[in-house]
Scaffold this active site. Structure first.
Site, PDB file in Angstrom:
ATOM      1  CB  ILE A  76      -1.041   0.059   1.176  1.00 21.27           C
ATOM      2  CG1 ILE A  76      -2.230   1.206   1.024  1.00 21.27           C
ATOM      3  CG2 ILE A  76      -0.374  -0.166   2.754  1.00 21.27           C
ATOM      4  CD1 ILE A  76      -3.147   1.270   2.120  1.00 21.27           C
ATOM      5  CD  GLU A 110       4.047  -9.802   6.086  1.00 19.12           C
ATOM      6  OE1 GLU A 110       3.753 -10.827   6.504  1.00 19.12           O
ATOM      7  OE2 GLU A 110       3.699  -9.245   4.890  1.00 19.12           O
ATOM      8  CG  ASN A 115       6.888   3.142   7.211  1.00 16.98           C
ATOM      9  OD1 ASN A 115       6.603   4.096   7.443  1.00 16.98           O
ATOM     10  ND2 ASN A 115       6.419   2.608   6.120  1.00 16.98           N
ATOM     11  CE1 TYR A 122      -0.642   0.128   7.186  1.00 19.33           C
ATOM     12  CE2 TYR A 122       1.445  -0.431   7.888  1.00 19.33           C
ATOM     13  CZ  TYR A 122       0.526  -0.270   6.867  1.00 19.33           C
ATOM     14  OH  TYR A 122       0.913  -0.414   5.472  1.00 19.33           O
TER      15      TYR A 122
END
Length: 153
Positions: A76, A110, A115, A122
């Protein structure tokens, strides 16, 4: 009251003809980008591949693999110039809806621990850490772990 509204983004299935635009974004945001072959193979395999457009320009994409009632978010991405508009969150919401439409019960992904912005996104969307995959990603100093995250759909 007069409010300025940001123009909306739209979503549609990715096509082979989108790969040039996808390949312009991928290496600008990842030090170890997917190849054109990775995207082409995903399309050929029938994965749920989506693009996000703003004013007719491709600004992001996602690749979702369904296996029975599990969704695995493989990629994504939002173009670097478009970060900060909330479009990554919107694209993630879209693919979560797609996974639910396929009767998905869980979504997995994952992410690199380095990051931080992706981890924060998330977590804010309800994903939880399940485990760590040691040495999953290539990195400048060898290999980087991956945080495996999941979301009940």
């Amino acid at each position: 009251m007069n409010a300025l509204l940001k123009p909306a983004v739209t979503y549609r299935p990715m096509k082979k003809s989108d790969l040039d635009a996808v390949m312009a974004i991928e290496p600008e945001i990842y030090p170890y980008p997917w190849t054109r072959g990775n995207f082409s193979d995903s399309l050929k395999a029938g994965y749920s591949c989506w693009v996000c457009e703003h004013e007719g320009k491709l600004v992001g994409y996602a690749v979702l693999m369904m296996v029975l009632d599990e969704a695995h978010l493989l990629n994504i991405s939002i173009a670097r110039a478009c970060h900060g508009h909330g479009w990554g969150r919107c694209l993630l919401e879209h693919v979560i809806g797609v996974a639910r439409g396929y009767n998905g019960q869980m979504m997995f992904l994952e992410v690199r621990p380095s990051n931080k912005s992706a981890l924060a996104l998330y977590e804010s969307m309800g994903f939880n850490e399940f485990s760590v995959r040691k040495g999953y990603y290539p990195a400048a100093n060898g290999r980087e772990d991956a945080v495996l995250m999941g979301l009940a759909l």
